[in-house]
Scaffold this active site. Structure first.
Site, mmCIF file in Angstrom:
data_model
loop_
_atom_site.group_PDB
_atom_site.id
_atom_site.type_symbol
_atom_site.label_atom_id
_atom_site.label_comp_id
_atom_site.label_asym_id
_atom_site.label_seq_id
_atom_site.Cartn_x
_atom_site.Cartn_y
_atom_site.Cartn_z
ATOM 1 N N ASP A 47 13.313 -92.658 23.134
ATOM 2 C CA ASP A 47 14.144 -91.652 23.809
ATOM 3 C C ASP A 47 15.448 -92.365 24.176
ATOM 4 O O ASP A 47 15.629 -93.552 23.837
ATOM 5 C CB ASP A 47 13.441 -91.059 25.044
ATOM 6 C CG ASP A 47 13.953 -89.656 25.381
ATOM 7 O OD1 ASP A 47 15.154 -89.524 25.672
ATOM 8 O OD2 ASP A 47 13.160 -88.706 25.328
ATOM 9 N N ASP A 66 19.814 -94.104 21.165
ATOM 10 C CA ASP A 66 20.606 -92.872 21.135
ATOM 11 C C ASP A 66 20.650 -92.405 19.683
ATOM 12 O O ASP A 66 21.139 -93.123 18.804
ATOM 13 C CB ASP A 66 22.023 -93.164 21.666
ATOM 14 C CG ASP A 66 22.860 -91.896 21.770
ATOM 15 O OD1 ASP A 66 22.527 -90.886 21.111
ATOM 16 O OD2 ASP A 66 23.863 -91.929 22.514
ATOM 17 N N LEU A 67 20.169 -91.204 19.442
ATOM 18 C CA LEU A 67 20.103 -90.682 18.071
ATOM 19 C C LEU A 67 21.483 -90.578 17.417
ATOM 20 O O LEU A 67 21.582 -90.536 16.185
ATOM 21 C CB LEU A 67 19.429 -89.301 18.075
ATOM 22 C CG LEU A 67 17.930 -89.311 18.403
ATOM 23 C CD1 LEU A 67 17.466 -87.930 18.847
ATOM 24 C CD2 LEU A 67 17.129 -89.804 17.203
ATOM 25 N N GLY A 87 13.435 -85.451 19.603
ATOM 26 C CA GLY A 87 14.601 -85.845 20.394
ATOM 27 C C GLY A 87 15.805 -84.957 20.156
ATOM 28 O O GLY A 87 16.027 -84.464 19.044
ATOM 29 N N GLY A 88 16.593 -84.752 21.183
ATOM 30 C CA GLY A 88 17.840 -84.005 21.060
ATOM 31 C C GLY A 88 18.049 -83.106 22.255
ATOM 32 O O GLY A 88 17.218 -83.026 23.154
ATOM 33 N N ASN A 127 12.818 -71.408 17.533
ATOM 34 C CA ASN A 127 12.927 -69.952 17.300
ATOM 35 C C ASN A 127 14.374 -69.485 17.408
ATOM 36 O O ASN A 127 14.695 -68.379 16.955
ATOM 37 C CB ASN A 127 12.017 -69.200 18.273
ATOM 38 C CG ASN A 127 12.515 -69.240 19.705
ATOM 39 O OD1 ASN A 127 13.306 -68.386 20.117
ATOM 40 N ND2 ASN A 127 12.093 -70.233 20.483
ATOM 41 N N TYR A 151 23.125 -74.434 19.606
ATOM 42 C CA TYR A 151 21.802 -75.085 19.564
ATOM 43 C C TYR A 151 20.996 -74.567 18.359
ATOM 44 O O TYR A 151 20.456 -75.360 17.574
ATOM 45 C CB TYR A 151 21.076 -74.811 20.882
ATOM 46 C CG TYR A 151 19.619 -75.176 20.892
ATOM 47 C CD1 TYR A 151 19.208 -76.497 20.874
ATOM 48 C CD2 TYR A 151 18.634 -74.182 20.921
ATOM 49 C CE1 TYR A 151 17.855 -76.827 20.895
ATOM 50 C CE2 TYR A 151 17.294 -74.498 20.952
ATOM 51 C CZ TYR A 151 16.909 -75.827 20.928
ATOM 52 O OH TYR A 151 15.568 -76.148 20.942
ATOM 53 N N LYS A 155 19.651 -76.527 14.835
ATOM 54 C CA LYS A 155 18.280 -76.523 14.304
ATOM 55 C C LYS A 155 18.276 -75.981 12.873
ATOM 56 O O LYS A 155 17.493 -76.418 12.029
ATOM 57 C CB LYS A 155 17.361 -75.705 15.211
ATOM 58 C CG LYS A 155 17.200 -76.291 16.606
ATOM 59 C CD LYS A 155 16.517 -77.650 16.583
ATOM 60 C CE LYS A 155 16.231 -78.182 17.971
ATOM 61 N NZ LYS A 155 15.572 -79.481 17.984
ATOM 62 N N ARG A 189 9.170 -62.347 27.952
ATOM 63 C CA ARG A 189 9.508 -62.759 26.586
ATOM 64 C C ARG A 189 8.541 -63.834 26.089
ATOM 65 O O ARG A 189 8.092 -63.820 24.940
ATOM 66 C CB ARG A 189 10.956 -63.260 26.568
ATOM 67 C CG ARG A 189 11.370 -63.884 25.263
ATOM 68 C CD ARG A 189 12.793 -64.435 25.315
ATOM 69 N NE ARG A 189 12.993 -65.330 24.183
ATOM 70 C CZ ARG A 189 12.678 -66.613 24.183
ATOM 71 N NH1 ARG A 189 12.142 -67.185 25.262
ATOM 72 N NH2 ARG A 189 12.880 -67.347 23.114
HETATM 73 P P1 NAI Z 1 13.322 -81.882 26.345
HETATM 74 O O1 NAI Z 1 14.740 -81.559 26.603
HETATM 75 O O2 NAI Z 1 12.401 -81.902 27.508
HETATM 76 O O3 NAI Z 1 13.199 -83.270 25.591
HETATM 77 C C1 NAI Z 1 14.133 -83.689 24.619
HETATM 78 C C2 NAI Z 1 14.282 -85.189 24.751
HETATM 79 O O4 NAI Z 1 15.278 -85.611 23.813
HETATM 80 C C3 NAI Z 1 14.721 -85.638 26.143
HETATM 81 O O5 NAI Z 1 13.801 -86.552 26.690
HETATM 82 C C4 NAI Z 1 16.080 -86.262 25.919
HETATM 83 O O6 NAI Z 1 16.336 -87.408 26.729
HETATM 84 C C5 NAI Z 1 16.019 -86.633 24.446
HETATM 85 N N1 NAI Z 1 17.371 -86.735 23.873
HETATM 86 C C6 NAI Z 1 18.431 -85.909 24.113
HETATM 87 N N2 NAI Z 1 19.515 -86.387 23.494
HETATM 88 C C7 NAI Z 1 19.151 -87.525 22.854
HETATM 89 C C8 NAI Z 1 19.845 -88.475 22.077
HETATM 90 N N3 NAI Z 1 21.152 -88.372 21.819
HETATM 91 N N4 NAI Z 1 19.156 -89.546 21.610
HETATM 92 C C9 NAI Z 1 17.839 -89.692 21.884
HETATM 93 N N5 NAI Z 1 17.122 -88.820 22.613
HETATM 94 C C10 NAI Z 1 17.777 -87.748 23.097
HETATM 95 O O7 NAI Z 1 12.794 -80.846 25.247
HETATM 96 P P2 NAI Z 1 11.297 -80.424 24.913
HETATM 97 O O8 NAI Z 1 11.022 -79.127 25.559
HETATM 98 O O9 NAI Z 1 10.386 -81.550 25.113
HETATM 99 O O10 NAI Z 1 11.436 -80.132 23.342
HETATM 100 C C11 NAI Z 1 11.243 -81.149 22.375
HETATM 101 C C12 NAI Z 1 11.910 -80.706 21.090
HETATM 102 O O11 NAI Z 1 11.389 -79.446 20.676
HETATM 103 C C13 NAI Z 1 13.428 -80.511 21.216
HETATM 104 O O12 NAI Z 1 14.039 -80.943 20.018
HETATM 105 C C14 NAI Z 1 13.582 -79.015 21.369
HETATM 106 O O13 NAI Z 1 14.829 -78.571 20.856
HETATM 107 C C15 NAI Z 1 12.418 -78.506 20.535
HETATM 108 N N6 NAI Z 1 11.958 -77.197 20.999
HETATM 109 C C16 NAI Z 1 11.282 -77.101 22.190
HETATM 110 C C17 NAI Z 1 10.826 -75.878 22.625
HETATM 111 C C18 NAI Z 1 9.993 -75.728 23.859
HETATM 112 O O14 NAI Z 1 9.524 -74.627 24.098
HETATM 113 N N7 NAI Z 1 9.749 -76.773 24.656
HETATM 114 C C19 NAI Z 1 11.107 -74.655 21.854
HETATM 115 C C20 NAI Z 1 11.821 -74.879 20.620
HETATM 116 C C21 NAI Z 1 12.222 -76.113 20.219
HETATM 117 C C1 15L Z 2 13.888 -73.654 22.831
HETATM 118 O O1 15L Z 2 14.316 -73.950 21.717
HETATM 119 C C2 15L Z 2 14.102 -74.545 24.005
HETATM 120 O O2 15L Z 2 14.086 -75.900 23.637
HETATM 121 C C3 15L Z 2 13.111 -74.328 25.120
HETATM 122 O O3 15L Z 2 13.642 -74.918 26.288
HETATM 123 C C4 15L Z 2 12.764 -72.862 25.360
HETATM 124 O O4 15L Z 2 13.774 -72.237 26.033
HETATM 125 C C5 15L Z 2 12.419 -72.162 24.053
HETATM 126 O O5 15L Z 2 13.323 -72.442 23.007
HETATM 127 C C6 15L Z 2 12.318 -70.643 24.179
HETATM 128 O O6 15L Z 2 12.922 -69.946 23.365
HETATM 129 O O7 15L Z 2 11.602 -70.178 25.060
#
Ligand code: NAI
Ligand code: 15L
Length: 281
Positions: A47, A66-67, A87-88, A127, A151, A155, A189
Site C-alpha cells: 500500500d 506508490d503505484l 490499490g488506488g 460498477n 473514477y 476503471k 441502493r
Molecule cells: P480503499 O480506499 O479502502 O482502499 C484502497 C487502498 O489503495 C487504500 O489503502 C489506499 O491507501 C491505496 N492507494 C490509494 N492510492 C494509492 C497509490 N497511489 N499507491 C498505492 N496505494 C494506493 O478501497 P476498498 O473499498 O478497499 O476497495 C479496494 C479496491 O476495490 C479499490 O480499487 C476500489 O476502487 C475497488 N472497489 C471497491 C468497492 C467497494 O465496495 N469497497 C466497489 C468497487 C470497486
Molecule cells: C465503488 O467503486 C467504491 O469504491 C465504493 O466505495 C462504493 O461506493 C461502491 O463503489 C458502490 O458503488 O457502492
C-alpha cells in the site's frame, strides 16, 4: 497483526509461490489480507508508504509503494506469480488524483507484470464503469460501458488495459466490477449492489485459479433478492454467491427513503453520477 489460524497458513503445496496484494491497508484489503494466505507461499503486502502496520505474518513481505512510481512498481512485481490489484483511489475525486493512482497506477502495474513475467491479475474494477444505467435495467458484461465519472473512467481504462495486455502478451485478468463490498449495505441502493467478504473471497479464488480466463469481466455481487447485473458472460468462473443482503432489509427499510427522482434511487451508480465537477465554474 491479525491472528492467523493454522488453516490459513500456506503450505508447500500453495498454488502460487508469491502473490502481490496491492491496496492491502484499505477496507477490502484489511478484510482479505489474512485469507489470501491460502493462495500462495509468500504474500507481498503493499500500500502507500506509511499506511501499513509494520508487523507481518511469517509468509508476508511488507512492501510500501506508490503505484504512480513506475520504477517502484516494477520492483514490487519482481518474482510474483500473480497480483490482486486493489490499490488506488476508490471514490470520485479530481482528475489529477485519479490520473496518478488509478490510470498511471494500473499502467505501471501491467507494464511491471509484462516485464516481470506475471501471468495472472485480478483487477478490482467497479460498477461505476456502468454507473449511468438505470436501476430498472439489467445488464451483462457485454453492455456498452457508461462510466459515471473520472473514477469510473479510470476503471474502464483498467479493463481496457487488461484486455490489451491479454491480446498482446497473454497476461490473463479477471476484472471484478465490484458492487459494494462492505460489512453490510449502507442504503437501499446497496441492497442490490452489496457483496459479502465471503462471496468476494470465493470469487477471488475462482478468478486466480480458473484456467483460460483470457480477460473476463464479472460483476461482484452477492445473491441479493434484486440485482441489476447478469453474470452469464463469466459463467466459466462457476461463481455462485451464497450470501444475500436480505438479512439487512428491515434495518435498511427503517431509514427514510430517498426522493424517487434522486440519482441514488434511479441510477446504478447512485451518488457517484453527480459528484463533481471539482473545478470552480
Ligand atoms: P480503499 O480506499 O479502502 O482502499 C484502497 C487502498 O489503495 C487504500 O489503502 C489506499 O491507501 C491505496 N492507494 C490509494 N492510492 C494509492 C497509490 N497511489 N499507491 C498505492 N496505494 C494506493 O478501497 P476498498 O473499498 O478497499 O476497495 C479496494 C479496491 O476495490 C479499490 O480499487 C476500489 O476502487 C475497488 N472497489 C471497491 C468497492 C467497494 O465496495 N469497497 C466497489 C468497487 C470497486
Ligand atoms: C465503488 O467503486 C467504491 O469504491 C465504493 O466505495 C462504493 O461506493 C461502491 O463503489 C458502490 O458503488 O457502492
Amino acid at each position: 497483526m491479525e491472528q492467523q489460524s493454522s488453516a490459513q497458513v500456506p503450505g508447500d503445496d500453495a498454488p502460487f509461490n508469491r502473490l502481490l496484494l496491492t491496496g492491502a491497508a484499505g477496507g477490502i484489503g484489511r478484510a482479505i489480507r489474512h485469507r489470501v494466505a491460502e493462495f500462495a507461499r509468500h504474500v507481498r503486502v503493499s500500500d502507500l508508504p506509511g499506511v501499513l502496520p509494520s508487523e507481518a505474518a511469517p509468509h508476508e513481505e511488507i512492501a510500501p509503494c506508490d503505484l504512480a512510481d513506475r520504477h517502484a512498481v516494477d520492483e514490487l512485481a519482481k518474482d510474483c506469480d500473480a497480483i490482486v490489484h486493489l490499490g488506488g483511489v476508490s471514490v470520485e475525486r479530481p482528475f489529477e488524483e485519479i490520473l496518478e493512482a488509478n490510470i498511471k497506477g494500473v499502467f505501471n502495474l501491467y507494464e511491471a507484470a509484462r516485464r516481470q513475467g506475471v501471468k495472472r491479475i485480478v483487477f478490482a474494477s467497479s460498477n461505476h464503469v456502468t454507473g449511468f444505467y438505470r436501476q430498472d435495467e439489467r445488464i451483462d458484461a457485454d453492455a456498452r460501458k457508461r462510466p459515471d465519472g473520472y473514477y469510473g473512467l479510470s476503471k474502464s481504462f483498467g479493463e481496457d488495459i487488461a484486455q490489451m495486455y491479454f491480446d498482446r502478451y497473454g497476461i490473463e485478468t479477471v476484472s471484478i466490477r465490484i458492487g459494494s463490498v462492505f460489512p453490510e449495505p449502507k442504503d437501499r441502493r446497496m441492497m442490490a449492489s452489496w457483496m459479502s467478504y465471503d462471496d468476494f473471497h470465493d470469487l477471488l479464488r475462482r478468478s486466480l485459479f480458473t484456467k483460460d480466463v483470457g480477460h473476463t469481466i464479472v460483476f461482484g455481487m452477492s445473491a441479493n433478492a434484486h440485482t441489476w447485473w447478469d453474470n452469464r458472460c463469466a459463467a466459466h468462473l462457476g461463481f455462485v454467491p451464497r450470501d444475500s443482503s436480505e438479512q439487512f432489509r428491515d434495518k435498511i427499510e427503517a431509514t427514510p427513503p430517498p426522493a424517487p427522482t434522486d440519482p441514488v434511487a434511479v441510477l446504478q451508480g447512485g451518488t457517484f453520477t453527480t459528484t463533481g465537477p471539482f473545478d470552480p465554474v
